[in-house]
Design a protein around this motif. Structure first.
Motif, short mmCIF file in Angstrom:
data_model
loop_
_atom_site.label_atom_id
_atom_site.label_comp_id
_atom_site.label_asym_id
_atom_site.label_seq_id
_atom_site.Cartn_x
_atom_site.Cartn_y
_atom_site.Cartn_z
N GLU A 18 2.41 2.93 1.28
CA GLU A 18 2.72 4.30 1.68
C GLU A 18 1.44 5.09 1.95
O GLU A 18 1.37 5.87 2.91
CB GLU A 18 3.56 4.98 0.60
CG GLU A 18 4.98 4.44 0.52
CD GLU A 18 5.76 5.04 -0.62
OE1 GLU A 18 5.20 5.95 -1.28
OE2 GLU A 18 6.90 4.63 -0.86
N ALA A 19 0.42 4.91 1.11
CA ALA A 19 -0.86 5.59 1.37
C ALA A 19 -1.48 5.10 2.67
O ALA A 19 -2.05 5.89 3.44
CB ALA A 19 -1.81 5.37 0.19
N ALA A 20 -1.38 3.80 2.93
CA ALA A 20 -1.93 3.26 4.18
C ALA A 20 -1.17 3.80 5.39
O ALA A 20 -1.77 4.12 6.43
CB ALA A 20 -1.87 1.74 4.15
N ALA A 21 0.15 3.91 5.29
CA ALA A 21 0.93 4.44 6.41
C ALA A 21 0.54 5.88 6.72
O ALA A 21 0.39 6.26 7.90
CB ALA A 21 2.42 4.35 6.08
N ARG A 22 0.33 6.68 5.71
CA ARG A 22 -0.07 8.07 5.94
C ARG A 22 -1.49 8.15 6.47
O ARG A 22 -1.82 9.03 7.28
CB ARG A 22 0.05 8.87 4.64
CG ARG A 22 1.49 9.00 4.16
CD ARG A 22 1.59 9.88 2.93
NE ARG A 22 2.97 9.98 2.47
CZ ARG A 22 3.87 10.84 2.95
NH1 ARG A 22 3.51 11.68 3.91
NH2 ARG A 22 5.10 10.87 2.48
N THR A 23 -2.34 7.25 6.04
CA THR A 23 -3.71 7.24 6.55
C THR A 23 -3.73 6.88 8.04
O THR A 23 -4.43 7.53 8.84
CB THR A 23 -4.55 6.24 5.76
OG1 THR A 23 -4.61 6.67 4.39
CG2 THR A 23 -5.95 6.15 6.31
N TYR A 24 -2.95 5.87 8.42
CA TYR A 24 -2.86 5.52 9.84
C TYR A 24 -2.27 6.69 10.65
O TYR A 24 -2.67 6.92 11.80
CB TYR A 24 -1.99 4.28 10.02
CG TYR A 24 -2.76 2.99 9.91
CD1 TYR A 24 -3.55 2.53 10.95
CD2 TYR A 24 -2.69 2.21 8.75
CE1 TYR A 24 -4.26 1.34 10.86
CE2 TYR A 24 -3.39 1.02 8.64
CZ TYR A 24 -4.18 0.59 9.70
OH TYR A 24 -4.89 -0.58 9.60
N ASN A 45 8.62 5.04 8.17
CA ASN A 45 8.80 6.40 7.65
C ASN A 45 7.85 7.38 8.32
O ASN A 45 8.18 8.56 8.48
CB ASN A 45 8.60 6.40 6.14
CG ASN A 45 8.97 7.73 5.52
OD1 ASN A 45 9.69 8.53 6.10
ND2 ASN A 45 8.45 7.98 4.33
N CYS A 46 6.67 6.93 8.73
CA CYS A 46 5.65 7.80 9.33
C CYS A 46 5.48 7.59 10.83
O CYS A 46 5.02 8.51 11.52
CB CYS A 46 4.31 7.59 8.64
SG CYS A 46 4.31 7.84 6.86
N HIS A 47 5.79 6.41 11.33
CA HIS A 47 5.52 6.06 12.73
C HIS A 47 6.82 5.65 13.42
O HIS A 47 7.75 5.15 12.79
CB HIS A 47 4.50 4.92 12.83
CG HIS A 47 3.24 5.18 12.05
ND1 HIS A 47 2.11 5.72 12.61
CD2 HIS A 47 2.93 4.95 10.74
CE1 HIS A 47 1.16 5.84 11.70
NE2 HIS A 47 1.64 5.37 10.55
#
Length: 1186
Positions: free
Chosen positions: A667-673, A738-740
């Motif tokens: 989840e942290a990686a998804a938000r960082t991307y 969830n982010c992309h």
């Protein structure tokens, strides 16, 4: 005696004075005894006029006597008004009016008053006395008579303060030697505002100007009349007596004047002390020259001057002692908090300015005692005064005993309920810690330093400053021991020592797990240390072999948390969840500092972060924290254009995701991307390419794994290793979806077969349901670019229908987490679809309308009743979590989420509003857990359609009542969804309270009564076996809404009730008809002038037949036991004729259940039960058919 001319002059000038004009008799009596009468302007209280504009108003004459020196008067007032000296005629002003003119005019007029005092001190003193009486806001009369001796016992016995209730006057007679003053004022003076308490800017401005007047008066008199033993004696006597009055205005105003007078005397004493010291220095210089005898006269003059100054100083100190004992000692414990605050504030000033006289334990004890005051402002004034004392190093030796006596109280005041008091107390203790090393013990520090985790940021920042002070001392000691190391290395060692102390403090406190609050507390004072990202990263990258053992793994993880928290603080500011008191808006300077800090951290951490990820790649917690750092980078930084650094960071991110699949990391990686891919820069293009490559790899891997697992029919078959790979890949895709927007990979066709396949583990189904939910929401959200034809819209609707059908099957899954996720997914997707269909432009292609099937709607409603509204005996999860409060709260949080998701479906119109009846019936039973959600749902539903929402409330009550009747008839054990009659009645009462304005909701309330009457009497045929309707008790519940009916609506509802009961044989004496009597009484209370709510909802029993609320004479005149015979029979005929076809023309626009637009002109006649048709025609009302 005062001369007669003086009194006459005062009488002539009384038209412009502050006090009420006395009668002629009292005027003559005052003149005959040498009294001075002051009158008020006819317009009322002068304090409440528009003198706040500081207009310089003209005065028709002098106050008590015409100025004998025209030249002095012209010059002083001319300076006050800024006029040229050539002007011959200048108008005078009163002392009270000079307050409105500012400090410069104040000096000029006071100089003029001093000259007049030298000429005629009696009349001038009376002017000053009048000034203080006027400042008290007194609407009264002041008279004065001479007193020959202060020791006269007869005179002292006349000093009274009493009431004359017959004349509605109050009297206060007191001694202001050489006069006996009598003040007479109306009895209601204490109930009105006086200048010091007036609201708005005028009250604050008057307070400041009044204090300035007292200070300027003493300052201008200090070289002349202040030592004549007449002015100050009279003034101190006046203020002392008035400060002892039980009238609040006198006591408050004169206490303020007295303490400000003492403060001004302190200034005079200080100037005298300086004069004495200078004269002593001059005396010592010529005294050494003994050979010159001619200097002897000069020495004598200096010695005489010193003696004179010392005598004046003794006299001033005597005045101060009199004021302190006469005013302060009586008023510092006054019942009025404002007076106590004034006394304590000035005491702190006296001790600081004149420490030789006031700074001792005799006076300090009052400061200590008042720290226990129950009013926060008084305690705050004590703390602020002590800050001024402890801030002066020269005063510290005199504070040792006070500190040891009241140290515990000061430490306990950090827990004060008033935030400002606790903050200032912490600053006081910080000051003590800086100036007195041995006052606070290690246990005291341990208690105080825990406030860095306080929810109030000002208090936490003050505690952080104390903590940083302690860390600085340890860091400096460590750096001093390094003699042979260069400056840069010494700075690194000092920073390392400070950070180790900080880590040790956080580990030993064990009070809070979130480092972000500790960093926020230290940010204001230790920002330079926390923003030294080069030092932080160098310590993290440092190997244990160099310069010592290094940090442990726990310390390294904690230091990473500090690094991430400092990056967040520099980027976003001090706004934190759960902490209040932070500054919300940044000024231009703070914004510039924030941009500079973000630029620095981006330049440094963009190149260092890959190294940190590589070093800590084995720790998922540390990696999850480090992955949050790129979310605070700014793309405008020149270093962000370095594609090589960005590529290195993307490579490390990919390696981390290949190694870890924990939810926190992905989840942290998804938000960082997401933060790196959003900008149209070279950095964004590199990040997008890296993201697409990762997603494609995961999709290909998942495709191969699912092909192998779903080969045998529709059953999921995979070993433990393959299941783990499928689960980790699904977790990554779910977090990124969830982010992309990953719509181009067509994941719905790939994942949907897993929901219909049997044997899939619950963990896999949970990830699939979440991923499919994100797919559907993204599909609806980006429909503007994807739906270019009707075929694609139809395909989207088929996809939505398939998702709902397969999620419907999961609602009955054995695992509760799968059931909950399926329910939440369906609710979220249906709400998103409803929103898109409402905001979509109908002229273009958009989502097609999709209505959930009735089976799915019933399943959702049943799911809420089974999984949300459950008692502790019905829910196995609750039984498990009874021993743990944390688990109980988590379970409650999950249930609230389920209920909120279902209520969104009702609010957005996805489900019928009548479905909400299953939710509304638990409003009172589960009010503590879900009352806010249900109440908000009622409010939103009423905004959508208030009539339909009211029908839902009626349906809710009817369903509960029918269930109760069925249970009573069956005689079985109580069911889970059945409530008692009392609880249903209480629920109806709570529903009635939600109808605020009766006019706004009159149609809704009338509809509820009409529906309730029909519910009770429809399809009822009276027989000897069934003399009353089976649901007649429902009328008792319905009566809870009678209080919300308007008076004409009660009449209409009563007529409608008569229509349904006209053919029935009703005996008022039968107990079975009491609900009807109770309901009728609730409708007729307005006609009897009673409160319907108190009558109907009270605990008193319904009236027996012989004590009914109707006319006893009517009942005795009736020959039949039927309640409605013979009067009601006429009414029944009237109703039947009104609804007959022959009367169709008359009733074309009139409905028996219509609402008049205006209230009826006459009250309902309680003795006639109802009004006849002729009476109805007399009412000037316009009826509207509902």
């Amino acid at each position: 005696m005062i001369p007669e001319s003086t009194a006459a002059a005062a009488s002539r000038s009384s038209e412009q004075m502050f006090f009420a004009i006395p009668s002629k008799k009292s005027h003559d009596e005052a003149n005959s005894s040498g009294a001075v009468n002051h009158s008020e302007d006819e317009s009322g209280n002068e304090n409440q006029q528009k003198n706040v504009r500081r207009r310089k108003r003209a005065h028709k004459g002098s106050e008590n006597v015409k100025r004998k020196s025209a030249r002095a008067g012209c010059s002083s007032v001319g300076r006050a008004r800024g006029r040229r000296g050539k002007r011959r005629h200048v108008e005078n002003v009163t002392l009270f009016e000079v307050i409105t003119m500012g400090r410069s005019a104040m000096r000029a007029v006071i100089d003029d008053w001093i000259k007049a005092y030298v000429t005629d001190r009696d009349s001038s003193l009376l002017d000053l006395i009048s000034f203080f009486i006027q400042c008290c806001g007194c609407k009264g009369v002041v008279t004065a008579e001479m007193c020959q001796s202060r020791e006269d016992s007869d005179v002292m016995s006349k000093m009274v303060e009493e009431l004359d209730e017959v004349a509605s006057l109050q009297y206060k007679k007191f001694l202001a030697f050489p006069w006996i003053l009598t003040v007479t004022w109306p009895m209601d003076t204490d109930s009105v505002e006086y200048p010091l308490t007036q609201s708005g800017p005028y009250g604050r401005w008057f307070h400041s100007e009044f204090c300035d007047f007292v200070s300027v008066l003493v300052a201008q008199c200090q070289h002349s009349v202040i030592f004549d033993s007449y002015l100050m004696n009279t003034l101190i006597s006046l203020l002392t007596e008035l400060s002892n009055s039980y009238i609040r205005a006198f006591r408050h105003t004169c206490t303020l004047a007295a303490v400000k007078l003492l403060s001004a005397l302190v200034g005079v004493a200080l100037s005298l002390r300086v004069g004495i010291e200078n004269s002593q220095k001059l005396y010592k210089v010529p005294k050494t020259k003994t050979t010159r005898q001619k200097l002897t006269p000069q020495l004598e003059r200096i010695q005489k001057k010193i003696a004179e100054l010392q005598g004046k100083r003794v006299e001033i100190e005597s005045m101060m002692d009199i004021v302190f004992k006469g005013v302060f000692l009586k008023r510092y414990r006054d019942v009025l908090p404002e007076i106590r605050s004034i006394c304590v504030e000035e005491l702190g000033l006296w001790m600081k300015l004149y420490s030789s006289e006031f700074l001792n334990d005799t006076y300090l004890k009052y400061m200590g005692w008042m720290m226990y005051d129950k009013i926060p402002d008084v305690r705050l004034k004590c703390v602020l005064g002590l800050q001024g004392l402890f801030g002066d190093p020269l005063l510290l030796p005199k504070l040792d005993l006070f500190t040891s006596r009241f140290k515990e109280r000061m430490i306990s005041m950090t827990l004060d309920k008033d935030n400002e008091v606790s903050v200032q107390t912490m600053k006081l203790l910080l000051l003590i810690s800086r100036t007195c090393d041995d006052v606070l013990s290690p246990d005291d520090y341990k208690q105080l330093l825990q406030f860095v985790y306080s929810s109030q940021r000002p208090l936490a920042a003050a505690a952080g400053e104390l903590l940083y002070l302690r860390l600085l001392s340890s860091g400096a000691h460590t750096s001093d021991s390094q003699d042979e190391i260069n400056e840069e290395e010494a700075r690194k060692l000092q920073t390392s020592a400070r950070l180790k102390s900080l880590l040790q403090f956080h580990q030993e406190s064990e009070l809070h797990k979130h480092v972000v609050y500790l960093v926020d507390s230290l940010w204001d004072c230790g920002g330079a240390l926390l923003k030294d990202w080069a030092a932080l990263t160098s310590i993290l990258l440092q190997e244990p072999s160099s310069h010592g053992p290094g940090l442990t793994l726990a310390e390294q993880a904690l230091l990473v948390e500090i690094l991430v928290a400092s990056v967040r603080q520099a980027s976003e500011g001090p706004a934190l969840a759960g902490r209040s008191g932070a500054k919300k808006a940044l000024n231009a300077r703070e914004k510039k500092i924030q941009i500079d800090d973000c630029t620095k951290l981006t330049e440094h951490l963009l190149t260092v972060l890959p190294k940190l990820l590589n070093k800590f790649s084995s720790s998922s917690d540390v990696v999850a924290s480090l992955l949050r750092i790129p979310q605070f980078f700014i793309p405008e930084c020149p270093e962000a254009e370095n594609t090589q650094a960005v590529s290195s960071l993307m490579a490390e991110l990919g390696a981390v995701l290949d190694f870890h699949s924990s939810p926190a990391v992905v989840e942290a990686a998804a938000r960082t991307y997401l933060s790196l891919c959003g900008e149209e820069t070279s950095c964004g293009s590199v990040a997008r390419d890296a993201r697409d490559s990762l997603v494609q790899t995961w999709v290909d891997k998942l495709t191969v794994l699912l092909e192998d697992s779903l080969q045998v029919g529709d059953c999921f078959s995979a070993d433990e290793e393959k299941t783990g790979d499928i689960l980790s890949t699904l977790r990554k895709l779910r977090a990124f979806h969830n982010c992309h927007d990953l719509s181009r990979w067509s994941l719905f066709q790939l994942l949907s077969p897993l929901l219909s396949a049997g044997g899939a583990p619950p963990e896999v189904l949970l990830e699939v349901l979440q991923c499919l939910c994100f797919i559907m929401i993204w599909s609806l959200n980006v429909s503007s670019g994807t739906l270019t034809s009707r075929e694609k819209a139809v395909a989207q609707r088929l996809q939505l229908r398939l998702f709902c059908e397969r999620s419907h099957r999961c609602l009955s899954h054995s695992d509760h987490s799968v059931r909950h996720q399926a329910f939440l997914g369906v609710c979220d997707v249906l709400v998103a679809h409803s929103y898109q269909t409402h905001v979509w432009d109908p002229t273009s292609f958009g989502p097609l309308l999709h209505t959930p099937s009735p089976k799915l709607q019933r399943a959702l409603s049943t799911f809420v009743c089974m999984h949300v509204f459950v008692g502790p005996d019905c829910d196995s999860q609750s039984r498990v979590s009874e021993g743990s409060e944390v688990e109980r709260l988590e379970d409650l949080h999950r249930r609230r989420n389920l209920l909120a998701a279902f209520c969104k479906l009702i609010v957005h119109g996805v489900l019928e509003m009548s479905t909400a009846a299953e939710v509304f019936m638990y409003y009172t039973k589960y009010y503590n857990d879900f009352g806010d959600i249900i109440k908000e749902t009622m409010y939103r539903a009423r905004q959508t359609d208030k009539i339909e929402s009211s029908r839902t409330l009626v349906l809710c009550l009817q369903q509960l009542f029918v269930r109760l009747k069925k249970e009573q008839e069956s005689g079985g054990r109580a069911q889970a969804g059945v409530q008692t009659f009392t609880s249903i009645k209480e629920l109806a009462r709570r529903f009635a309270l939600t109808f605020g304005d009766p006019v706004k909701f009159r149609e809704c309330v009338v509809m509820m009564h009409r529906t309730g009457i029909e519910f009770v009497f429809q399809e009822f045929n009276q027989t000897p076996e069934t003399p009353t309707p089976p649901l007649l008790s429902y009328l008792t519940i319905l009566s809870e809404f009678s209080s919300k009916l308007l008076k004409p609506d009660k009449k209409t509802v009563f007529m409608y009730l008569q229509k349904h009961t006209a053919e029935l044989f009703i005996n008022l004496r039968d107990e079975c008809w009491q609900p009807l009597v109770y309901y009728r009484a609730s409708l007729l209370t307005a006609a009897e002038g009673e409160d319907a709510v108190s009558y109907v909802s009270s605990d008193r029993k319904p009236c027996p037949p012989n004590r009914s609320p109707f006319s006893k004479q009517k009942l005795e005149g009736s020959k039949s036991p039927c309640l409605f015979s013979p009067v009601d029979s006429k009414v029944s005929k009237g109703h039947r004729s009104k609804f007959s076809p022959s009367h169709q023309e008359k009733t074309t626009d009139v409905d028996p259940f219509s609402l008049p637009l205006e209230p009826a002109a006459r009250d309902l006649n309680p003795e006639g039960f109802v009004l006849s048709s002729s009476n109805e025609a007399e009412d000037d009302t316009v009826e509207i058919e509902l």
